[in-house]
Design a protein around this motif. Structure first.
Motif, short mmCIF file in Angstrom:
data_model
loop_
_atom_site.label_atom_id
_atom_site.label_comp_id
_atom_site.label_asym_id
_atom_site.label_seq_id
_atom_site.Cartn_x
_atom_site.Cartn_y
_atom_site.Cartn_z
N MET A 87 1.05 -1.63 0.42
CA MET A 87 -0.36 -0.15 0.15
C MET A 87 0.71 1.17 -0.13
SD MET A 87 -2.99 -1.08 2.71
CE MET A 87 -4.37 -2.12 3.04
N ALA A 88 1.62 0.66 0.89
CA ALA A 88 2.51 2.53 0.73
C ALA A 88 3.63 2.59 -0.65
CB ALA A 88 3.89 2.21 1.66
N GLN A 89 4.13 1.62 -1.41
CA GLN A 89 4.19 1.66 -2.48
C GLN A 89 3.14 1.77 -3.90
OE1 GLN A 89 6.79 -1.50 -3.51
NE2 GLN A 89 7.18 -2.12 -1.45
N ARG A 90 2.07 1.85 -3.47
CA ARG A 90 0.69 2.62 -3.91
C ARG A 90 0.08 1.92 -5.00
NH1 ARG A 90 1.81 8.86 -6.12
NH2 ARG A 90 2.43 9.75 -3.47
N VAL A 91 0.51 0.09 -4.52
CA VAL A 91 0.21 -0.88 -5.32
C VAL A 91 -1.81 -0.41 -4.09
CG1 VAL A 91 -0.12 -3.08 -5.31
CG2 VAL A 91 1.81 -2.22 -5.30
N PRO A 92 -2.26 -0.59 -5.65
CA PRO A 92 -4.01 -0.79 -5.18
C PRO A 92 -4.15 -1.79 -4.48
CG PRO A 92 -3.88 -1.13 -7.83
CD PRO A 92 -2.24 -1.03 -6.92
N VAL A 93 -4.37 -1.79 -3.78
CA VAL A 93 -4.75 -2.97 -2.58
C VAL A 93 -5.48 -2.99 -1.50
CG1 VAL A 93 -4.27 -4.47 -0.40
CG2 VAL A 93 -2.78 -4.32 -3.02
N ARG A 94 -6.85 -3.16 -1.34
CA ARG A 94 -8.01 -2.41 -0.23
C ARG A 94 -8.07 -3.92 0.33
NH1 ARG A 94 -12.55 -1.38 -2.26
NH2 ARG A 94 -12.35 -2.35 -4.52
#
Length: 245
Positions: free
Chosen positions: A45-52
């Motif tokens: 998430m910190a690397q802006r991978v769109p995991v929700r």
């Protein structure tokens, strides 16, 4: 497993799942702890991978996100090679060529260090020497399935009886020696399976069937599951009857 490989694998697991994946499920597949999973997901998430998602509910990967298309692991390459070998020996002519083209494209795109997994694979699919020739254009059948269009067929069953049917094709089953066409039969008002080598004539119609292909396929799967459960119950009943004194 290296951390970079683990992060990549988390994305792969989320990408192939249609439902939220829990930390427990991720930890089990990755053979690591839930604490590590939580940390890895936070890093993604910190690397802006769109995991929700969140702990206790599960995680999903937003649609539209993808990795570079050929970041393949050795196991994925061997799986692709094995599958393509199987299709090349059992699929129709168009699929066989597509399978060969697939392997050529993968071979041209992967790093040199992974090339041996294609040039000298550790596994292989055996050829089918007794494959019955199709009596219907299977490439056109696949096109009808995607378009949701009907097919009028002349069919000869295993007793040699001829019949004319209008069918709504659902899917094609690839067996070792025959290909099966699963479809809704207008004459029987039910799902039926037809061997491709027993079709004696076919007309590919422009008429669309009233169901969307995905809806019809879901209905077919549901009916097949119900029939499977019925067969299991019948088998259990026979076993119970045989055990009675």
């Amino acid at each position: 497993m290296r951390r970079a490989d683990r992060l990549f694998q988390i994305i792969q697991i989320l990408r192939r799942s249609r439902r939220p994946v829990t930390a427990d499920a991720l930890a089990e597949e990755l053979e690591t702890s839930k604490r590590t999973v939580y940390r890895d997901v936070a890093d993604l998430m910190a690397q802006r991978v769109p995991v929700r998602g969140e702990a206790g509910i599960g995680y999903v990967l937003d649609q539209g996100y993808d990795l570079p298309p050929l970041m393949l692991t050795p196991d994925e390459i061997e799986a692709a090679v094995l599958g393509a070998q199987w299709v090349a020996s059992r699929g129709d002519a168009a699929l066989a060529i597509a399978a060969q083209d697939l392997i050529a494209k993968i071979s041209a795109a992967i790093p040199e260090r992974l090339r041996p997994y294609i040039d000298a694979p550790s596994l292989g699919a055996a050829k089918s020497w007794k494959l019955q020739p199709d009596a219907i254009d299977m490439a056109q059948v696949r096109a009808q399935i995607h378009a949701g269009r009907k097919i009028a067929i002349h069919y000869k069953d295993e007793q040699g009886r001829d019949s004319e049917r209008t069918i709504w094709p659902v899917t094609i089953g690839y067996h070792d020696t025959v290909r099966m066409l699963m479809a809704w039969c207008e004459m029987r008002q039910d799902f039926r399976s037809f061997r491709a080598d027993r079709v004696t004539g076919a007309e590919f119609l422009e008429d669309r069937y009233p169901e969307r292909p995905a809806v019809l396929r879901a209905k077919w799967r549901r009916v097949m599951e119900e029939r499977r459960c019925e067969e299991i119950e019948k088998f259990k009943a026979r076993e119970a009857a045989a055990e009675r004194p």
